[in-house]
Design a protein around this motif. Structure first.
Motif, short mmCIF file in Angstrom:
data_model
loop_
_atom_site.label_atom_id
_atom_site.label_comp_id
_atom_site.label_asym_id
_atom_site.label_seq_id
_atom_site.Cartn_x
_atom_site.Cartn_y
_atom_site.Cartn_z
N ILE A 9 0.87 -1.17 0.00
CA ILE A 9 0.00 0.00 0.00
C ILE A 9 0.91 1.22 0.00
N ALA A 10 0.86 1.97 -1.11
CA ALA A 10 1.73 3.15 -1.26
C ALA A 10 0.86 4.40 -1.31
N GLY A 11 1.11 5.32 -0.40
CA GLY A 11 0.39 6.59 -0.40
C GLY A 11 1.10 7.58 -1.31
N ASN A 12 0.35 8.24 -2.16
CA ASN A 12 0.89 9.29 -3.03
C ASN A 12 0.29 10.62 -2.56
N TRP A 13 1.09 11.40 -1.86
CA TRP A 13 0.59 12.66 -1.31
C TRP A 13 0.37 13.71 -2.40
N VAL A 40 4.16 -0.91 3.47
CA VAL A 40 3.55 0.43 3.40
C VAL A 40 4.62 1.44 3.01
N ALA A 41 4.28 2.31 2.06
CA ALA A 41 5.20 3.36 1.65
C ALA A 41 4.46 4.69 1.59
N LEU A 232 -2.10 2.04 -4.98
CA LEU A 232 -1.43 3.33 -5.01
C LEU A 232 -2.52 4.34 -4.66
N ILE A 233 -2.42 4.92 -3.48
CA ILE A 233 -3.53 5.65 -2.87
C ILE A 233 -3.25 7.15 -2.92
N GLY A 234 -4.16 7.91 -3.52
CA GLY A 234 -4.02 9.35 -3.58
C GLY A 234 -4.65 10.04 -2.40
N GLY A 235 -5.83 10.63 -2.60
CA GLY A 235 -6.47 11.45 -1.57
C GLY A 235 -6.62 10.76 -0.22
N ALA A 236 -6.96 9.48 -0.24
CA ALA A 236 -7.20 8.77 1.03
C ALA A 236 -5.92 8.61 1.85
N SER A 237 -4.74 8.76 1.22
CA SER A 237 -3.48 8.60 1.97
C SER A 237 -3.18 9.83 2.82
#
Length: 251
Positions: A9-13, A40-41, A232-237
């Motif tokens: 699970i990778a967060g993209n801020w 997690v990243a 690859l998670i945008g807003g939810a990250s």
């Protein structure tokens, strides 16, 4: 080659954050993440790499960048090389995000070169592929994603097992629209078959993430699909409770 059994699970801020907001978000993630069953990243804007490197030290959270230069060094104002990213403990780098392709004119060739640059310093590239709404409606989804991935395989075939692929249907990014689990799985299966053709013994271990508006409400159903190995998670990250819920769903 290590078979990656864990989901990622990778967060993209994206272009969000501040020193204060980042500290609060990472602290909340560290408090809530426990010992995650997945990797997690956090892929953060370049100015915050040093801050977030310090914040995640000793935690299960890995540091990621949102881009990497195709060049090793030199007169490339505004670029960050993979060696520089490595200096800050960066483990992952997003490559070829649809926003880079759309707003910065990145081509399949550019994405392939950036993938090679990341790999050259032991950084795992998260290589993004995906079709626009017009391409999907024209029945070109398969053609587009296969072309995008083929370019990367062509340049990096010898170490293709070291990449992560992210399927991000452009029509589902930040729009609130999401591919159905069946739609997403069909494209992921297509990409898996293409990887199998390129690296037969390693294809099963290459993680393919879904990156089109995955959120706390739909993550479990998407992550249950056989060829979806993370998100690859945008807003939810950017919202700790939501991101933690997605992490918890990745088992």
């Amino acid at each position: 080659m290590t078979i990656h059994k864990n989901k990622l699970i990778a967060g993209n801020w994206k272009m969000n954050g501040s020193l204060a907001a980042n500290a609060a978000l990472v602290e909340a993630l560290k408090q809530g993440v426990g010992e995650p069953a997945c990797d997690v990243a956090l892929c953060v804007p370049a100015p915050y790499l040093a801050q977030v490197q310090s914040l995640v030290a000793g935690s299960p959270l890995a540091l990621g960048a949102q881009d990497v230069s195709a060049q090793a060094q030199g007169a490339y104002t505004g670029e960050q090389s993979s060696a520089m990213l490595k200096d800050f403990g960066v483990r992952y780098a997003i490559v070829g995000h649809s926003e880079r392709r759309q707003y910065h004119g990145e081509t399949d060739a550019t994405v392939s070169a950036k993938t090679a640059a990341a790999l050259s310093n032991g950084i795992t590239p998260i290589v993004c592929v995906g079709e626009t709404l017009a391409e999907r409606e024209a029945g070109q989804t398969e053609e587009v994603v296969k072309r995008q991935l083929a370019a990367v395989i062509h340049v990096n075939g010898h170490c293709i097992s070291e990449i992560v692929v992210a399927y991000e249907p452009v029509w589902a990014i930040g729009t609130g629209k999401t591919a159905t689990p069946a739609q997403a799985q069909s494209v992921h299966a297509l990409l898996r078959a293409q990887l199998h053709h390129a690296a037969s013994e390693h294809a099963a271990g290459i993680r393919i993430l879904y990156g089109g508006s995955m959120n706390a409400a739909n993550a479990a159903e998407l992550l249950a699909q056989p060829d979806i190995n993370g998100g690859l998670i945008g807003g939810a990250s950017l919202k700790a409770p939501d991101f933690l819920q997605i992490i918890a769903a990745a088992r």
